[in-house]
Design an enzyme around this catalytic site. Structure first.
Site, mmCIF file in Angstrom:
data_model
loop_
_atom_site.group_PDB
_atom_site.id
_atom_site.type_symbol
_atom_site.label_atom_id
_atom_site.label_comp_id
_atom_site.label_asym_id
_atom_site.label_seq_id
_atom_site.Cartn_x
_atom_site.Cartn_y
_atom_site.Cartn_z
ATOM 1 N N HIS A 267 77.923 -9.652 42.133
ATOM 2 C CA HIS A 267 76.825 -9.943 43.076
ATOM 3 C C HIS A 267 76.544 -8.695 43.923
ATOM 4 O O HIS A 267 76.216 -7.655 43.388
ATOM 5 C CB HIS A 267 77.216 -11.169 43.907
ATOM 6 N N HIS A 308 70.472 -9.679 35.105
ATOM 7 C CA HIS A 308 70.197 -10.558 36.245
ATOM 8 C C HIS A 308 69.992 -11.974 35.723
ATOM 9 O O HIS A 308 69.409 -12.177 34.668
ATOM 10 C CB HIS A 308 68.928 -10.098 36.981
ATOM 11 N N ASP A 366 70.796 -3.157 42.281
ATOM 12 C CA ASP A 366 72.009 -2.392 42.617
ATOM 13 C C ASP A 366 72.128 -1.088 41.845
ATOM 14 O O ASP A 366 72.992 -0.269 42.148
ATOM 15 C CB ASP A 366 73.243 -3.257 42.325
HETATM 16 C C1 SDX Z 1 72.706 -9.180 42.522
HETATM 17 O O1 SDX Z 1 71.150 -13.834 42.071
HETATM 18 C C2 SDX Z 1 70.595 -12.851 42.678
HETATM 19 O O2 SDX Z 1 69.451 -12.920 43.007
HETATM 20 C C3 SDX Z 1 71.507 -11.671 42.957
HETATM 21 C C4 SDX Z 1 70.852 -10.453 43.593
HETATM 22 C C5 SDX Z 1 70.366 -10.755 44.977
HETATM 23 O O3 SDX Z 1 69.477 -10.046 45.441
HETATM 24 O O4 SDX Z 1 70.983 -11.639 45.627
HETATM 25 O O5 SDX Z 1 69.764 -10.029 42.790
HETATM 26 C C6 SDX Z 1 71.845 -9.308 43.708
HETATM 27 O O6 SDX Z 1 73.747 -9.773 42.499
HETATM 28 C C7 SDX Z 1 72.217 -8.368 41.351
HETATM 29 C C8 SDX Z 1 73.196 -8.432 40.145
HETATM 30 C C9 SDX Z 1 74.294 -7.387 40.390
HETATM 31 N N1 SDX Z 1 75.363 -7.535 39.390
HETATM 32 C C10 SDX Z 1 75.570 -6.620 38.433
HETATM 33 O O7 SDX Z 1 74.831 -5.650 38.241
HETATM 34 C C11 SDX Z 1 76.832 -6.858 37.608
HETATM 35 C C12 SDX Z 1 76.504 -6.680 36.113
HETATM 36 N N2 SDX Z 1 75.607 -7.782 35.708
HETATM 37 C C13 SDX Z 1 76.274 -8.956 35.098
HETATM 38 O O8 SDX Z 1 77.495 -9.294 35.685
HETATM 39 C C14 SDX Z 1 75.265 -10.102 34.911
HETATM 40 O O9 SDX Z 1 74.133 -9.561 34.373
HETATM 41 C C15 SDX Z 1 74.885 -10.957 36.085
HETATM 42 C C16 SDX Z 1 76.070 -11.522 36.804
HETATM 43 C C17 SDX Z 1 74.057 -10.194 37.049
HETATM 44 C C18 SDX Z 1 74.031 -12.112 35.542
HETATM 45 O O10 SDX Z 1 74.882 -12.913 34.814
HETATM 46 P P1 SDX Z 1 74.327 -14.229 34.041
HETATM 47 O O11 SDX Z 1 72.961 -14.563 34.416
HETATM 48 O O12 SDX Z 1 75.370 -15.285 34.163
HETATM 49 O O13 SDX Z 1 74.201 -13.732 32.583
HETATM 50 P P2 SDX Z 1 75.397 -13.610 31.577
HETATM 51 O O14 SDX Z 1 76.581 -12.990 32.270
HETATM 52 O O15 SDX Z 1 75.577 -14.927 30.904
HETATM 53 O O16 SDX Z 1 74.821 -12.526 30.574
HETATM 54 C C19 SDX Z 1 73.995 -12.917 29.500
HETATM 55 C C20 SDX Z 1 74.458 -12.054 28.346
HETATM 56 C C21 SDX Z 1 75.973 -12.171 28.086
HETATM 57 O O17 SDX Z 1 76.166 -11.955 26.712
HETATM 58 P P3 SDX Z 1 76.351 -13.283 25.742
HETATM 59 O O18 SDX Z 1 77.505 -14.085 26.321
HETATM 60 O O19 SDX Z 1 75.030 -14.008 25.819
HETATM 61 O O20 SDX Z 1 76.673 -12.696 24.379
HETATM 62 O O21 SDX Z 1 74.230 -10.673 28.650
HETATM 63 C C22 SDX Z 1 75.478 -9.975 28.720
HETATM 64 C C23 SDX Z 1 76.574 -11.009 28.849
HETATM 65 O O22 SDX Z 1 77.770 -10.547 28.245
HETATM 66 N N3 SDX Z 1 75.433 -9.132 29.902
HETATM 67 C C24 SDX Z 1 75.790 -7.858 29.939
HETATM 68 C C25 SDX Z 1 75.530 -7.458 31.268
HETATM 69 N N4 SDX Z 1 75.037 -8.482 31.960
HETATM 70 C C26 SDX Z 1 74.977 -9.519 31.114
HETATM 71 N N5 SDX Z 1 76.301 -7.039 29.011
HETATM 72 C C27 SDX Z 1 76.555 -5.771 29.426
HETATM 73 N N6 SDX Z 1 76.345 -5.277 30.666
HETATM 74 C C28 SDX Z 1 75.825 -6.111 31.608
HETATM 75 N N7 SDX Z 1 75.595 -5.655 32.843
#
Ligand code: SDX
Length: 431
Positions: A267, A308, A366
């Site tokens: 997050h 996201h 971020d």
């Molecule tokens: C913020 O919610 C908000 O609005 C948050 C925010 C705000 O202003 O409050 O926008 C701020 O938190 C931004 C996000 C910051 N986090 C990161 O940058 C961390 C890296 N991102 C991931 O952890 C992820 O993308 C999330 C947590 C942001 C979103 O996760 P989801 O929606 O639960 O999606 P997911 O993890 O299920 O991903 C979908 C797929 C997965 O693969 P499969 O299981 O479908 O095979 O995409 C892959 C994930 O493995 N994936 C990534 C990835 N993010 C998702 N693979 C590689 N690198 C990544 N960063």
């Protein structure tokens, strides 16, 4: 808003059950399932809330497909260009942008509430100098509850306004003090002759030894970064604040809970994690190896700052942040900053890779914020504190919307129990 349309649940061996469909101003229709349990004895299952609207809200709207973010109907791009952060704070709280008189009054109120109680300064002494500043913030912001008991009377609009003004005014002071404490430098008192963000930079980087005049380009950049982070509908930390607030907890305790949730690297902690990732990658030549790791299901490595839950197109804030980053680096003569060049190349390669395209993983807010904050002089450990400072206005606006809801109920989700069946306790010699 309720509509005449209905959703019908048909389960074999049961009578069909109808539920009203709620129609939003923007976004997805919602099936109102609040009577599902009573009517059918069934629950819905939605861990991670992928398909759940937890509340009605008038504050922020996100269209993940269009990459659109609106605060009270205004596009983030226009607010970032035409408004200051305090305009946006006023907008999120009151629902309209302030006029000249309202802005002047609001700015003056904030200026005259920036100091914290002298006894609060002693809380910092209880922390180790190397404590993570987010741990300090959780403690100190929560402790505001101990100094402002009247905040409990939030049924009174006047008290809600006072709590909002107090915490918006004091967060910069609290954050700057956490930084000064970690550096072993003296705390700097607020300066009322400076703007909100210029004063924050004064408290962060000024010393008693000489007059500190913040660079106006950097002040504007940081003020815009605050605006980009101010609110984001029902993200994890905002949902934490709402859930804590639904029990009637003091607003400062709720904000402290939100700070704790924001700290997580998935997050708000992603900007700190992203900069560390860029340092770890080190050179453009290593990017393909890390892209490969990010795609490997057996590797826990993720590209921090990418992906996201809602944005399945570009995060509009990331585009604005990339521009801010370029402007700040140019102002500081760091156009060839190694990490910025690396970030641009990582973004380019990732956005051409079929894995990222297929999974719709784009840079989020971020991705660039760490680079620009580092260039401004903010240490990595403080990045999420900056995020929390800005998001506090959104958390307070969302808290007030929740607490003012005449249909407010304490948030109490149920579960799908998959544990041990009922059983009797055996004597210890039979276990
Ligand atoms: C913020 O919610 C908000 O609005 C948050 C925010 C705000 O202003 O409050 O926008 C701020 O938190 C931004 C996000 C910051 N986090 C990161 O940058 C961390 C890296 N991102 C991931 O952890 C992820 O993308 C999330 C947590 C942001 C979103 O996760 P989801 O929606 O639960 O999606 P997911 O993890 O299920 O991903 C979908 C797929 C997965 O693969 P499969 O299981 O479908 O095979 O995409 C892959 C994930 O493995 N994936 C990534 C990835 N993010 C998702 N693979 C590689 N690198 C990544 N960063």
């Amino acid at each position: 808003m309720a509509s005449e349309r209905k959703a019908t649940l048909i389960i074999e061996g049961r009578e069909p059950v109808e539920f009203p469909i709620m129609t939003p101003v923007h976004g997805n229709d919602c099936i109102d399932i609040r009577t599902l349990g009573a009517k059918t004895g069934l629950f819905t299952y939605d861990s991670g809330f992928l398909s759940t609207a937890a509340c009605e809200s008038t504050i922020t709207f996100i269209d993940g497909d269009k990459g659109e973010l609106l605060y009270r109907g205004y596009p983030i791009e226009q607010l970032a260009e035409k408004c200051e952060f305090l305009d946006v704070a006023y907008l999120l709280k009151h629902g309209e942008l302030p006029n000249v008189e309202q802005k002047k009054t609001f700015v003056n109120i904030i200026k005259t509430h920036t100091m914290i109680h002298e006894q609060m300064a002693r809380f910092y002494q209880g922390f180790r100098r190397d404590a993570h500043p987010m741990a300090v913030m959780v403690g100190v912001v929560g402790a505001l509850s101990a100094f402002y008991h009247e905040a409990e009377n939030f049924a009174d609009q006047t008290q809600r306004n006072i709590s909002f003004n107090r915490i918006v005014a004091k967060l910069p002071t609290i954050v700057a003090m956490a930084y000064k404490y970690s550096m072993g430098e003296p705390f700097m008192y607020p300066r009322n002759d400076l703007s909100y963000t210029a004063n924050f930079m004064h408290m962060m980087f000024g010393t008693p030894c000489e007059k500190y005049e913040p660079n106006p380009v950097l002040v504007h950049a940081l003020d815009t970064i605050f605006t980009l982070h101010a609110d984001h509908e029902q993200n994890a930390s905002t949902s934490t604040v709402r859930l804590a607030g639904s029990s009637g907890a003091n607003p400062y305790a709720c904000i402290s809970a939100g700070i704790g949730c924001l700290w997580g690297p998935a997050h708000g902690g992603a900007n700190e994690a992203c900069l560390k990732m860029l340092e770890q990658i080190g050179d453009v030549s290593h990017v393909p190896e890390y892209i490969k790791r990010a795609k490997d299901k057996n590797d826990s490595f993720k590209l921090m700052g990418f992906g996201h839950r809602v944005y399945k197109n570009f995060d509009p804030r990331a585009k604005l942040m990339r521009k801010i980053c370029a402007d700040v680096l140019q102002e500081l003569g760091l156009e060839n900053d190694r990490l910025f060049k690396l970030a641009l190349e990582l973004e380019r390669i990732a956005l051409e890779d079929e894995y990222f395209v297929e999974k719709k993983l784009y840079p989020n807010v971020d991705f660039y914020s760490g680079i620009v904050q580092k260039a401004i002089g903010i240490p990595t450990s403080m990045f999420t504190c900056i995020f929390a400072l800005a998001r506090t206005v959104g958390w307070m606006a969302q808290w007030e919307e929740m607490i003012s809801d005449p249909d407010l109920k304490i948030g109490r989700p149920r579960q799908l129990y998959v544990g041990a069946s009922r059983r009797d306790v055996p004597p210890i010699n039979q276990r």
